[in-house]
Design an enzyme around this catalytic site. Structure first.
Site, short mmCIF file in Angstrom:
data_model
loop_
_atom_site.label_atom_id
_atom_site.label_comp_id
_atom_site.label_asym_id
_atom_site.label_seq_id
_atom_site.Cartn_x
_atom_site.Cartn_y
_atom_site.Cartn_z
N ILE A 128 0.68 -0.97 -0.06
CA ILE A 128 0.11 -0.02 0.03
C ILE A 128 0.77 1.36 0.16
O ILE A 128 0.64 2.29 -0.95
CB ILE A 128 -1.07 0.12 1.43
CG1 ILE A 128 -1.93 -1.25 1.04
CG2 ILE A 128 -1.72 1.30 1.30
CD1 ILE A 128 -3.09 -1.26 2.29
N GLY A 145 10.05 5.43 5.56
CA GLY A 145 11.51 5.18 6.20
C GLY A 145 11.37 4.44 7.47
O GLY A 145 12.31 3.71 7.75
N ASP A 183 2.19 13.43 15.58
CA ASP A 183 2.68 13.44 14.33
C ASP A 183 1.40 13.63 13.14
O ASP A 183 1.08 12.94 12.60
CB ASP A 183 3.28 12.31 13.86
CG ASP A 183 3.96 12.38 12.27
OD1 ASP A 183 4.44 13.56 12.13
OD2 ASP A 183 4.31 11.40 11.76
#
Length: 644
Positions: free
Chosen positions: A12, A16, A134
């Site tokens: 998908i 990193g 995040d």
């Protein structure tokens, strides 16, 4: 396969820190998304421990706007360990895809409709003591049917607090980092509020507020500059929205809303004050595919971070590892990266002045053209009639009579009856150009529990319930056995279909536990054929599991089963049942039989004959025997007889 349970299928997204695959939970036959962490993390024991704790915490978040975490594990292999997370598979796209599909920015009503569930999800996390760290468009998923969901809770924290990074490294996506994350690495609920404010700015304007030559130069702007009002880039944005973004992105955390719930309450109040109704959030036709959040990518060390160009980013924003400056005066900390930006900043200021001059010229020309059109009769205006509280058909007739047209959006409402107008834009009494469009929000009434077909997947049922603005709840203690509905599929909902409920009310989804367990029938003493037939009729697959002696059970009849008689077995497939048979031999009656005939008879049964006689002669007859006729003996036993 991971842990002999999760089948890894197509890719998908790749980053990193991790790679995300479409997969299948073979035990529950459920499609899932599988996030496999990079090898540099899998070999770090402290990261694995932190990852497991964060995954368990994320799995406890049960909220319709949070991507569910099903499982986590470590698959041990000779070539190395694979640390993975199993998540809900979302069919749709990311918020980044939606922004790009809409030409770079979203309409105000749509941006607020996206932000509300994002803040609701973050609010649930903050109540549970979790911080996302995040928040960015790549971690906001748009599902088919308009659901908005937040993914990836806790993974950045797991990497940041493990041994993979030093104390001077910041993990995060630089465009959305709060000032305190840059300067100290600390993050709390107000850091998520700051990032959400940046995401709202980007949805409204098509770009994040800060760009620079390097990642550190962007971080410098977060620490030293106030986020500009969105109306500087999009003048039609109301002042109330500018103020909302300003409060969420204050550099001092103490001056922001204390958590996402408070920010959501402020957003809802602003939306009410401006009369902006919720709108459906679409999935771009070109992006209608399976997606999971584009995985946060930890870039290489600071000196290897690729340059952040001056042009606004149009692709996914990646999670970065970045050197955090030493404590002290922020201006000094970032002086090395601030100096190279002086030229571009001067050019941008000069460019802004040029844009301002041309804006004034264009507005003046527009005013002249508009005035001329008015005097030519093209700008005649009419008054918006009374619409709120009217039936949709009546409101449309009123608009036609006034020379206007209506654009209808329908939404659920707890108090306004179905088919009645909730609001209009422009409002009643406002002036509108003849022939222009008036936006009407019409009530669908209270949400009603949708019809969920028996056997529907849990994900489909939950999506259908969310689509009518209700909140699905799966309580495993309410799950039931069912003879026809497969395990993991929906049996029914409670309250039942058609029941009217308030918006966001809970609807319990009752899921099948598969067929009910069946007791192993009592086949002791039955012949082999009868026992096998009985077991097959009960849904089992019988097989002979050996023979042994039992003085109470005739040969070729059942002594016991494995699992034992009376055990409860779930009929998944056809469970195998071992059947233990008796090898007993029934002693025949030998009295009055000639000795030579008796020898042949007992030999055929696998027995031996011991003859006792005073005078041995041919043709002797048997007068007595032990064991007695009808007794059950083991194969090879000896029958003692007396002959004359």
């Amino acid at each position: 396969m991971l842990e002999r349970r999760y089948r890894v299928d197509s890719l998908i997204a790749r980053g990193g820190m991790s790679t995300v695959y479409r997969g299948l939970d073979t035990r529950l036959d459920r499609p899932v998304a599988i996030k496999v962490m990079d090898a540099q993390y899998s070999g770090d024991r402290s990261f694995v421990d932190r990852f497991e704790r964060e995954a368990r915490a994320a799995a406890r978040l049960h909220h319709p706007d949070v991507v569910a975490v099903y499982d986590q594990g470590v698959d041990h292999r000779p070539d190395g360990d694979h640390v993975f997370l199993v998540m809900q598979l979302v069919e749709g796209c990311t918020l980044r895809d939606l922004i790009l599909d809409r030409g770079g920015r979203l309409p105000l009503a749509m941006a607020l409709s996206v932000m509300a569930p994002v803040l609701s999800a973050l609010g649930a996390a903050h109540q549970a003591g979790m911080v996302h760290r995040d928040v960015k468009p790549e971690n906001v998923l748009i599902g088919r049917g308009g659901s908005v969901m937040v993914a990836d809770f806790g993974l950045v924290r797991a990497a940041a607090e493990a041994g993979t990074t030093s104390g001077s490294i910041i993990l995060g996506t630089v465009a959305y980092l709060s000032p305190e994350q840059v300067t100290t690495g600390a993050a709390d609920a107000r850091s998520d509020v700051y990032a959400a404010g940046i995401v709202l700015f980007e949805m409204l304007t098509g770009r994040p507020p800060y760009v620079g030559d390097t990642a550190l130069s962007v971080a410098y702007r977060h620490v030293n500059d106030d986020v500009p009002p969105p109306s500087e880039l999009v003048p039609e944005i109301p002042q109330a929205i500018d103020d909302l973004v300003f409060r969420a992105t204050r550099r001092d955390p103490a001056q922001r809303p204390e958590n996402a719930e408070v920010f959501l309450a402020e957003l809802q109040q602003v939306r009410t004050d401006l009369g902006i109704a919720p709108v459906a959030v679409p999935v771009p036709a070109s992006e209608e595919r399976t997606t999971q959040m584009a995985p946060a990518a930890e870039d290489p060390p600071t000196e290897q971070i690729p340059a952040v160009r001056e042009t606004p980013p149009v692709g996914p924003q990646r999670t970065r590892a970045m050197a955090r400056p030493a404590t002290g005066d922020h201006t000094q900390e970032f002086s090395a990266v601030a100096a190279p930006a002086t030229g571009p900043q001067r050019d941008r200021r000069r460019g802004r002045r040029t844009v301002l001059v041309w804006t004034v010229v264009v507005l003046a020309l527009a005013a002249l053209v508009g005035g001329a059109a008015f005097w030519l009769g093209l700008g005649s205006s009419v008054q918006v009639p009374r619409l709120v509280g009217e039936q949709e058909a009546v409101a449309q007739q009123a608009l036609e009579g006034a020379g206007l047209t209506g654009n209808v959006t329908k939404t659920y409402d707890n108090t306004v009856a179905e088919g009645v107008v909730i609001s209009s834009n422009p409002n009643e009494g406002s002036k509108a150009r003849s022939g222009s469009t008036v936006d009407l929000v019409v009530s669908l009434g209270e949400p009603k529990v949708p019809e969920i077909a028996e056997g529907t997947t849990l994900a489909e049922a939950e999506s259908a319930i969310r689509n009518v603005k209700l909140q699905p709840k799966h309580d495993e203690s309410a799950d039931q056995f069912h003879t026809t509905v497969p395990e993991g599929r929906v049996i029914s909902v409670n309250p039942g279909p058609g029941t009217p409920l308030n918006i966001s009310a809970e609807v319990t989804v009752i899921v099948s536990k598969g067929p009910p367990p069946v007791k192993v029938p009592d086949v002791r003493g039955m012949s082999k054929d009868d026992a096998f037939t009985t077991l097959r009729n009960s849904g089992f697959d019988p097989y002979e599991a050996g023979r042994q002696f039992d003085s109470d059970i005739a040969g070729d009849h059942v002594i016991s089963t494995d699992p034992a008689i009376g055990s409860e077995i779930r009929l998944v497939g056809k469970p195998r049942i071992g059947v233990v048979l008796s090898n007993a031999v029934e002693v025949p009656s030998l009295n009055g039989v000639r000795v030579d005939e008796a020898k042949q008879q007992v030999a055929a049964l696998g027995l031996q004959l011991d003859v006792q006689a005073f005078f041995e002669r041919d043709g002797m007859m048997i007068l007595g025997q032990l064991p007695l006729p009808g007794s059950k003996v083991e194969p090879g036993s000896t029958i003692h007889v007396t002959a004359f």
